[in-house]
Design a protein around this motif. Structure first.
Motif, PDB file in Angstrom:
ATOM      1  N   ARG A 155       0.825  -1.213   0.000  1.00  0.00           N
ATOM      2  CA  ARG A 155       0.000   0.000   0.000  1.00  0.00           C
ATOM      3  C   ARG A 155       0.857   1.260   0.000  1.00  0.00           C
ATOM      4  N   LEU A 156       1.863   1.288   0.849  1.00  0.00           N
ATOM      5  CA  LEU A 156       2.737   2.442   0.977  1.00  0.00           C
ATOM      6  C   LEU A 156       4.144   1.962   1.281  1.00  0.00           C
ATOM      7  N   SER A 157       5.129   2.720   0.823  1.00  0.00           N
ATOM      8  CA  SER A 157       6.521   2.430   1.142  1.00  0.00           C
ATOM      9  C   SER A 157       7.077   3.531   2.020  1.00  0.00           C
ATOM     10  N   LEU A 158       8.155   3.213   2.730  1.00  0.00           N
ATOM     11  CA  LEU A 158       8.788   4.155   3.637  1.00  0.00           C
ATOM     12  C   LEU A 158      10.271   4.255   3.325  1.00  0.00           C
ATOM     13  N   SER A 159      10.792   5.480   3.286  1.00  0.00           N
ATOM     14  CA  SER A 159      12.222   5.689   3.114  1.00  0.00           C
ATOM     15  C   SER A 159      12.688   6.827   4.018  1.00  0.00           C
ATOM     16  N   LEU A 160      13.954   6.786   4.376  1.00  0.00           N
ATOM     17  CA  LEU A 160      14.569   7.818   5.203  1.00  0.00           C
ATOM     18  C   LEU A 160      15.672   8.513   4.425  1.00  0.00           C
ATOM     19  N   TYR A 161      15.712   9.830   4.515  1.00  0.00           N
ATOM     20  CA  TYR A 161      16.807  10.653   4.007  1.00  0.00           C
ATOM     21  C   TYR A 161      17.327  11.484   5.171  1.00  0.00           C
ATOM     22  N   THR A 162      18.472  12.133   4.993  1.00  0.00           N
ATOM     23  CA  THR A 162      18.796  13.209   5.913  1.00  0.00           C
ATOM     24  C   THR A 162      17.819  14.346   5.611  1.00  0.00           C
ATOM     25  N   ARG A 163      17.503  15.130   6.610  1.00  0.00           N
ATOM     26  CA  ARG A 163      16.561  16.239   6.417  1.00  0.00           C
ATOM     27  C   ARG A 163      17.056  17.184   5.316  1.00  0.00           C
ATOM     28  N   LYS A 164      18.363  17.484   5.339  1.00  0.00           N
ATOM     29  CA  LYS A 164      18.938  18.392   4.347  1.00  0.00           C
ATOM     30  C   LYS A 164      18.827  17.822   2.943  1.00  0.00           C
ATOM     31  N   ALA A 165      19.102  16.510   2.791  1.00  0.00           N
ATOM     32  CA  ALA A 165      19.042  15.884   1.470  1.00  0.00           C
ATOM     33  C   ALA A 165      17.615  15.851   0.940  1.00  0.00           C
ATOM     34  N   LEU A 166      16.646  15.567   1.813  1.00  0.00           N
ATOM     35  CA  LEU A 166      15.255  15.513   1.369  1.00  0.00           C
ATOM     36  C   LEU A 166      14.771  16.898   0.958  1.00  0.00           C
ATOM     37  N   ALA A 167      15.160  17.914   1.695  1.00  0.00           N
ATOM     38  CA  ALA A 167      14.792  19.276   1.324  1.00  0.00           C
ATOM     39  C   ALA A 167      15.375  19.649  -0.036  1.00  0.00           C
ATOM     40  N   LYS A 168      16.615  19.208  -0.301  1.00  0.00           N
ATOM     41  CA  LYS A 168      17.241  19.477  -1.591  1.00  0.00           C
ATOM     42  C   LYS A 168      16.474  18.789  -2.715  1.00  0.00           C
ATOM     43  N   VAL A 169      16.071  17.532  -2.497  1.00  0.00           N
ATOM     44  CA  VAL A 169      15.265  16.811  -3.488  1.00  0.00           C
ATOM     45  C   VAL A 169      13.976  17.569  -3.779  1.00  0.00           C
ATOM     46  N   ALA A 170      13.386  18.130  -2.717  1.00  0.00           N
ATOM     47  CA  ALA A 170      12.114  18.832  -2.865  1.00  0.00           C
ATOM     48  C   ALA A 170      12.268  20.236  -3.424  1.00  0.00           C
ATOM     49  N   GLY A 171      13.465  20.778  -3.379  1.00  0.00           N
ATOM     50  CA  GLY A 171      13.679  22.130  -3.888  1.00  0.00           C
ATOM     51  C   GLY A 171      13.301  23.217  -2.902  1.00  0.00           C
ATOM     52  N   VAL A 172      13.443  22.916  -1.583  1.00  0.00           N
ATOM     53  CA  VAL A 172      13.099  23.894  -0.552  1.00  0.00           C
ATOM     54  C   VAL A 172      14.230  24.010   0.457  1.00  0.00           C
ATOM     55  N   SER A 173      14.152  25.027   1.311  1.00  0.00           N
ATOM     56  CA  SER A 173      15.106  25.175   2.409  1.00  0.00           C
ATOM     57  C   SER A 173      14.799  24.122   3.473  1.00  0.00           C
ATOM     58  N   PRO A 174      15.824  23.560   4.120  1.00  0.00           N
ATOM     59  CA  PRO A 174      15.579  22.566   5.165  1.00  0.00           C
ATOM     60  C   PRO A 174      15.051  23.159   6.466  1.00  0.00           C
ATOM     61  N   GLU A 175      15.027  24.486   6.562  1.00  0.00           N
ATOM     62  CA  GLU A 175      14.585  25.127   7.799  1.00  0.00           C
ATOM     63  C   GLU A 175      13.073  24.980   7.958  1.00  0.00           C
ATOM     64  N   GLY A 176      12.656  24.746   9.180  1.00  0.00           N
ATOM     65  CA  GLY A 176      11.232  24.632   9.474  1.00  0.00           C
ATOM     66  C   GLY A 176      11.026  24.365  10.946  1.00  0.00           C
ATOM     67  N   SER A 177       9.827  24.652  11.444  1.00  0.00           N
ATOM     68  CA  SER A 177       9.543  24.431  12.849  1.00  0.00           C
ATOM     69  C   SER A 177       8.053  24.166  13.036  1.00  0.00           C
ATOM     70  N   GLY A 178       7.704  23.704  14.231  1.00  0.00           N
ATOM     71  CA  GLY A 178       6.311  23.413  14.529  1.00  0.00           C
ATOM     72  C   GLY A 178       5.932  21.996  14.166  1.00  0.00           C
ATOM     73  N   SER A 179       4.649  21.774  14.013  1.00  0.00           N
ATOM     74  CA  SER A 179       4.114  20.437  13.765  1.00  0.00           C
ATOM     75  C   SER A 179       4.481  19.914  12.384  1.00  0.00           C
ATOM     76  N   HIS A 180       4.678  18.595  12.282  1.00  0.00           N
ATOM     77  CA  HIS A 180       4.832  17.972  10.967  1.00  0.00           C
ATOM     78  C   HIS A 180       3.499  17.974  10.212  1.00  0.00           C
ATOM     79  N   ARG A 181       2.393  18.071  10.962  1.00  0.00           N
ATOM     80  CA  ARG A 181       1.045  17.941  10.388  1.00  0.00           C
ATOM     81  C   ARG A 181       0.902  16.623   9.617  1.00  0.00           C
ATOM     82  N   LEU A 182       1.384  15.574  10.236  1.00  0.00           N
ATOM     83  CA  LEU A 182       1.350  14.250   9.617  1.00  0.00           C
ATOM     84  C   LEU A 182       1.178  13.185  10.692  1.00  0.00           C
TER      85      LEU A 182
END
Length: 205
Positions: A155-182
């Motif tokens: 149904r769903l797969s799970l993967s882990l990245y470093t936060r910085k690497a995942l932000a780079k993949v997404a094209g955004v800054s890795p900075e963030g705070s508060g709830s994940h909303r997930l």
């Protein structure tokens, strides 16, 4: 072996989010939404990924997402690994849409082959150990950079990245705070991982 059943996104307006996802991707109950105004800002530390078979499917899903109100973060393009692009949904969730193929392999389709929850970890090795201790089986691991886990339910797969690497993949800054909303539903007992991602028991929902 533990596995994912669904993800629940906390969104500003549930009806609007349901309309967006039905129009953009047509996902089933693997994706759920619920209303929330809990504070969050910047990168939430995760991204959803749709894996498809060919470029035309990427183009179709990317196009309907943008038409439905998503913001392009990375336009669709060829790369070393394949073909894909990234959008941010109106509720703020980041979605990558990708194919490992750079050429058409059949007639046009909107079929989604795999839905992947990508989590950004401060310490991938520590998070890997945590998930293994909670019943998840590793299928791929690249040191402290990336981990994939087996998902026998399909149904769903799970993967882990470093936060910085995942932000780079997404094209955004890795900075963030508060709830994940997930919230993540699985067949395992409820737990919260080292990066604050909350897992709930699917059987209790």
């Amino acid at each position: 072996m533990a596995h994912l059943e669904f993800v629940t996104l906390e969104v500003p307006d549930r009806a609007d989010a349901e309309r967006f996802y039905a129009t953009a991707f047509g996902l089933d109950d693997r994706l759920r939404v619920r209303s929330s105004d809990v504070p969050t800002s910047g990168f939430r530390g995760f991204a959803m990924s749709l894996v498809v078979s060919q470029p035309s499917t990427v183009d179709s899903l990317f196009g309907t997402a943008v038409e439905a109100g998503a913001k392009p973060l990375k336009p669709v393009a060829k790369s070393l690994w394949g073909y894909g692009g990234v959008v941010r949904a109106p509720d703020g969730t980041i979605w990558t849409i990708a194919s490992s193929s750079k050429k058409e392999t059949g007639p046009p389709t909107r079929k989604i082959d795999e839905v992947v929850l990508q989590l950004g970890a401060q310490d991938v090795a520590a998070s890997k150990r945590f998930y293994v201790e909670h019943g998840f089986e590793v299928t791929k691991s690249y040191g402290r950079k990336y981990v994939e886990f087996a998902q026998p339910s399909g149904r769903l797969s799970l993967s882990l990245y470093t936060r910085k690497a995942l932000a780079k993949v997404a094209g955004v800054s890795p900075e963030g705070s508060g709830s994940h909303r997930l919230f993540i539903g699985s067949d395992a007992e409820p737990f919260t991982d080292p990066d604050g991602f909350v897992w709930v028991a699917a059987k209790e929902i």
